[in-house]
Scaffold this active site. Sequence first.
Site, mmCIF file in Angstrom:
data_model
loop_
_atom_site.group_PDB
_atom_site.id
_atom_site.type_symbol
_atom_site.label_atom_id
_atom_site.label_comp_id
_atom_site.label_asym_id
_atom_site.label_seq_id
_atom_site.Cartn_x
_atom_site.Cartn_y
_atom_site.Cartn_z
ATOM 1 N N LYS B 168 41.842 36.086 42.934
ATOM 2 C CA LYS B 168 41.394 36.978 42.263
ATOM 3 C C LYS B 168 42.095 37.177 40.955
ATOM 4 C CE LYS B 168 42.715 40.736 41.289
ATOM 5 N NZ LYS B 168 43.766 41.319 40.196
ATOM 6 N N THR B 179 46.897 40.737 37.484
ATOM 7 C CA THR B 179 47.578 39.841 38.466
ATOM 8 C C THR B 179 46.537 39.141 39.045
ATOM 9 O OG1 THR B 179 48.706 41.631 39.251
ATOM 10 C CG2 THR B 179 48.532 40.080 40.836
#
Lengths: 384, 384
Positions: B168, B179
């Site tokens: 992700k 992130t």
Amino acid sequence: MGFRATSTTAGIKESGKPDMCLVVNDGPHDVAVGVFTRNKIRAAPVEVTSANISDGHLRAVVFNAGNANACTGEQGIKDARDMASDVSSFLHCDAHDVAVCSTGIIGDHLPMECVNAGIDALSRGIDSTNASSDDAGTAAAEAIMTTDTVPKQAGYAGEGWRIGAMVKGVGMISPSLATMLCCITTDAVVDVDTARDALRGAASTTFDRLDIDGSTSTNDTALLLSSGASGVSPSPDEFAHALHQVCNDLASQMQSDAEGVTKRVSIKVIGAANDSEALVAARTIGRDNLTKCAMFGSDPNWGRVLAAVGIADVEMDPHGISVSFNDHVVCRNSAAVEGSRDVDISGPDISVVVDLGTGSQGEATVRTTDLSFSYVEINSAYTT
Amino acid sequence: MGFRATSTTAGIKESGKPDMCLVVNDGPHDVAVGVFTRNKIRAAPVEVTSANISDGHLRAVVFNAGNANACTGEQGIKDARDMASDVSSFLHCDAHDVAVCSTGIIGDHLPMECVNAGIDALSRGIDSTNASSDDAGTAAAEAIMTTDTVPKQAGYAGEGWRIGAMVKGVGMISPSLATMLCCITTDAVVDVDTARDALRGAASTTFDRLDIDGSTSTNDTALLLSSGASGVSPSPDEFAHALHQVCNDLASQMQSDAEGVTKRVSIKVIGAANDSEALVAARTIGRDNLTKCAMFGSDPNWGRVLAAVGIADVEMDPHGISVSFNDHVVCRNSAAVEGSRDVDISGPDISVVVDLGTGSQGEATVRTTDLSFSYVEINSAYTT
């Protein structure tokens, strides 16, 4: 003050607005010093001007806006030299005593027919009685504008001597968004070394600490010319102090007129190992797009400030950092303070203070802006 | 493959979408290696995971999205340890054999009631027959999404062994926009050193060269887990090659899903003194907001590319730089090529090649994106 200025519309700008001006130092002195872009890609006028000013003397500076004469090869150098030479002809001085400053589009050759006609007009204008008026200075400040929305001038009045200054650009010596061109004139009697030290000192704490987007122009130039016409010699400290005030005023005006600005953001880093490390940390935060977007959204997202400063290659206590927005502490010991998400940063000025927690006293401040829709629009919608 | 996965909706994300998942290695081996953010501000799960993985072994990884558990002080460390401990209880392993990965808002404490209920659900889900299916992997990839618009997975099939992976984030190990969390699993038999070398090598040329906005997350983590269930031992070179392919695929997917992306931009620098200097130059161009805005506007403004690279602290020939857009040379010897303003870069992919002109063969490529209105909107309109 011993200076004259004139401006004209040479047809370089597509807008048809004034786009050339000339500043002449009538002496008795002709002291001149400059600071220039640190970009390795230096535009032709920067090459020519830095060579011409290396002996500490200039009679005149010719400016054009609308075309930066950057990335233009040998032809660009020739064009810049021709501009200096043409101006020197009617001023009856050496071509090496004329500086050239250009701003605008990169990579296109100067339209020399327009430029030559412009220099003709400047040669007539500089001999008019109007050339010594304040209006002439303002008109010159307008002629060097590109994406600037207002002309920018500043001044200082000492005891029997003065400083006047104009600047264009929403950037700085290094780095810069758009080219910064700055011309500072004074009737104070200053020698070359005093002038150079004062300009370098003032630029390093004002123009150099205005960081809009981390980009650096190929053309950035700030010149200081002294005529000595007042006959007054301020002390080096007094002169340096006055020059700093003028440059600080100009830097503030550039910040307020930065491309797409909706927020003026001051980033102060304290508690660094030393002042240099504080400056590196402040610049790193000031260039962080996520932090700048949060400022645009009036979002007191201190986590982004911490994430940004954590990349800086400086000493810090990762668990001992504090952050405040507009004098409200939002983060202490690298963690949230109660109510930190409720701090109001919706006004046009945002003050960010970051304590790196090293226990030392290093500190520095940079000025920056938010990252707005307008910034993207201005910089994507047309070739500048 | 010797792995199971399960996911659940624990209520951490405000959207009410799945936000926790668990990956379990059923062995026979439990080799695990990781690479982590280089930000000095490391989130609690990064601290806990990098400690737990230091011996080269892990049984499981628990993920949550919606809260990064970053800048949360001692409480944050305790919360991350509790997550590992709670998972280890029902897996009957040591808490040090469980990694924790979190992504989402910075600075808020984890809602541990939600997290605990989520871990209960994961403990039930991991024992269901579905936990070994491909669907479970896809569901896990969905559960770790934040501003991602699509789940991202990649795979590789060797002779008798496989690699599977999910990621992700629209960022990278360093730097990153949001992130990046990445979990790679393989049933190949690999020892810890082989796994570590392969992961570091692959990350350095894929995730590390995806540069959306120069920001670096506090939470970036990429983990590689090997079960050895296939019983097949590929050669270190073969394994490294396969892992590079998988990471490259994931990096490409992250670039395509970057926040606000409208253009995928590849920046290749050649003719540098060496590969490291080429990488510095490519990153500098890739982070330049003016260049990125020009890409958004489909404006072949090569002058901005030159101005950007001129700031890079690397060797170059200021008068000998070439630039091409989509294989059309637009700048040669640092000056315009006829027709350079007419090159079409209106498509979704833009290839920029810059030759620094040193005469040496150093080269490197980074992936970046344009700077769009959407980027500003996503990053100003809400607290992420």
